[in-house]
Write an enzyme that holds these catalytic residues in place. Structure first.
Site, mmCIF file in Angstrom:
data_model
loop_
_atom_site.group_PDB
_atom_site.id
_atom_site.type_symbol
_atom_site.label_atom_id
_atom_site.label_comp_id
_atom_site.label_asym_id
_atom_site.label_seq_id
_atom_site.Cartn_x
_atom_site.Cartn_y
_atom_site.Cartn_z
ATOM 1 N N HIS A 148 -12.985 3.032 0.211
ATOM 2 C CA HIS A 148 -13.021 2.019 1.287
ATOM 3 C C HIS A 148 -13.724 0.737 0.830
ATOM 4 O O HIS A 148 -14.195 -0.035 1.659
ATOM 5 C CB HIS A 148 -13.772 2.531 2.538
ATOM 6 C CG HIS A 148 -13.069 3.612 3.293
ATOM 7 N ND1 HIS A 148 -13.748 4.582 3.975
ATOM 8 C CD2 HIS A 148 -11.753 3.856 3.488
ATOM 9 C CE1 HIS A 148 -12.888 5.400 4.556
ATOM 10 N NE2 HIS A 148 -11.668 4.981 4.273
ATOM 11 N N GLU B 174 -8.267 -5.219 5.100
ATOM 12 C CA GLU B 174 -8.176 -4.938 3.666
ATOM 13 C C GLU B 174 -7.023 -5.711 3.023
ATOM 14 O O GLU B 174 -7.125 -6.148 1.881
ATOM 15 C CB GLU B 174 -7.980 -3.424 3.463
ATOM 16 C CG GLU B 174 -9.231 -2.645 3.824
ATOM 17 C CD GLU B 174 -8.965 -1.173 4.133
ATOM 18 O OE1 GLU B 174 -8.462 -0.903 5.239
ATOM 19 O OE2 GLU B 174 -9.254 -0.320 3.295
ATOM 20 N N ASN C 94 0.881 -1.176 0.000
ATOM 21 C CA ASN C 94 0.000 0.000 0.000
ATOM 22 C C ASN C 94 0.914 1.220 0.000
ATOM 23 O O ASN C 94 1.461 1.600 1.035
ATOM 24 C CB ASN C 94 -0.872 -0.053 1.264
ATOM 25 C CG ASN C 94 -1.834 1.108 1.352
ATOM 26 O OD1 ASN C 94 -1.780 2.035 0.520
ATOM 27 N ND2 ASN C 94 -2.708 1.077 2.336
#
Ligand code: AMP
Length: 411
Positions: A180, A384, A7
């Site tokens: 999200h 996630e 990320n």
């Protein structure tokens, strides 16, 4: 298969290495302050002491290279060689209208991502840099992009169109996208598993309340509406973002205070929300501490925050003509019993009842509804990275299978 999840932000890289044979995390960590002489790499090998390194890291390629070095380090490492990594999964913020699901990264995909830069000028460039760095350091290793927007691509037109001149949608793709998505998708899936009911049968309202916050209406497993829009600024009040405000306020303030676009952007994204109203902090823990000391602005900040969540829950119950499950997730949703209690007290007309003893939980999965509640209320810690690792493995495996089949056919 070992899957490396990345990320990449403008000055940071978060990572996790998964062993997908049992979906376990082998190591995770973070590189902060990339671009400076005192960048910090914090590496956490599972079950062992964390390691911290401070030194110059000037770009993302160097950052990821240092991560690969520590992952294969004799003492702190968890794999012997980088070649053990079977695939890389990237969190990509904006997929625009082009991407409705996760994809294998190809030259075409990279071009489409570059085309989305206008839509996410802060987020997509570091995501692309991370992809280029991983390609350079792990040539030949398949890479997958998992988009924050993709889960909301099922929103109907009535939910994603803004009532502004239609030409703005045609010319500039001005519409609601939502973010999200990976988190909302994960917690909705967990809710179905926890309750033992098929996702197809459920009307779920998922409240992702972290530094950024959004809420989604998920009907039959598909997002039909969500509170973030063209940018992550729309919707709920957040730590430092305003969420919904009358657009007239922005025009008025820009005029009266002679603000430039950059200043107006900073006002709405960095100096609003919890910190803006309270003057205290963007962190809900400090807001709650302020309330305990009787600070009236902390009380205002909490009240507006909580009230706006409730209004969205009411709106989304109407959007789906009912609600079976409400989920609280992310930093505040998982860790603030007070916020959950106040939200749920105000929506008892929906048949929502929580059990105060069960609500006394932080950071753990729990069904906090009272026996007689008509709506199940769940706390589900989001994950996630696991969704990214799963999508990556699935896409890479099916690609491998296809290639294998093609090779077999040629033989
Ligand atoms: P996230 O973006 O999901 O990491 O959420 C971060 C936010 O969660 C922090 O800024 C805090 O506002 C909030 N948070 C974390 N722990 C607590 C807690 N124990 N009580 C209330 N809020 C918390």
């Amino acid at each position: 298969m070992k899957v490396f999840v990345l990320n990449c932000g403008s000055s940071s890289v978060k990572y996790q290495l998964f062993d997908m044979d049992n979906e376990s995390v082998m190591a995770k960590g973070l590189v902060e302050r990339i671009g400076s002489d005192d960048a910090i790499l914090t590496h956490r090998p599972e079950g062992r002491q964390p390691v911290k390194q401070i030194g110059p890291i000037l770009d993302h390629t160097t950052a990821i290279s240092k991560v690969l070095t520590v992952l294969t380090h004799q003492e702190h490492g968890v794999i012997r060689d980088v070649s053990e990594i079977g695939a890389v999964g990237h969190r990509v913020v904006h997929g625009g209208e082009a991407f409705t699901g996760s994809v294998l990264i190809t030259d075409e995909v990279k071009k489409a991502l570059r085309d989305c830069i206008d839509l996410a000028p802060l987020h997509n460039p570091p995501n692309l840099t991370g992809i280029a760095a991983a390609e350079e350091l792990m040539p030949g290793v398949p890479q997958v992009a998992v988009f924050d927007t993709a889960f909301h691509s099922t929103m109907p037109r009535r939910a994603f169109l803004y009532p502004v001149p239609y030409v703005l949608y045609q010319r500039h793709k001005v519409r609601r996208y939502g973010f999200h998505g990976t988190s909302h998708r994960y917690v909705a899936g967990r809710a179905s598993e926890i309750l033992g009911r098929p996702l197809e049968d459920l009307k779920i309202i998922s409240c992702h309340l972290g530094n950024g916050a959004s809420i989604a209406a998920i009907k039959g497993g598909k997002s039909i509406d969500t509170s973030m829009g063209f940018t992550p600024l729309e919707g709920l009040m957040m730590g430092t973002r305003s969420g919904d405000v009358d657009p007239g306020v922005i025009l008025f303030v820009m005029d009266r205070e002679q603000l430039t676009l950059v200043e107006a952007n900073a006002m709405l994204n960095k100096h609003s929300g919890l910190v803006g109203l309270s003057g205290l902090s963007s962190d809900m823990r400090e807001i709650e501490a302020g309330m305990a000391q009787g600070n009236p602005r902390a009380e205002d900040a909490f009240d507006v925050y909580e009230y706006r969540i409730r209004k969205y829950i009411g709106a989304y119950a109407a959007a789906m003509n009912g609600v079976d499950v409400i989920i609280f997730t992310a930093g505040i949703g998982e860790n603030s019993p007070l916020l959950r209690q106040r939200v749920c007290e105000g929506i008892s007309f929906l048949g929502v009842r929580i059990d105060p003893a069960k609500n006394d939980v932080r950071g753990k999965e729990a069904d906090i509804s009272a026996e007689r509640s008509a709506v199940r209320v769940l706390v589900v810690p989001t994950n996630e990275e696991l969704v990214i690792a799963r999508d990556t493995m699935e896409i890479v495996s099916s690609r491998g299978a296809r290639e294998h089949a093609a090779t077999e056919a040629r033989a």
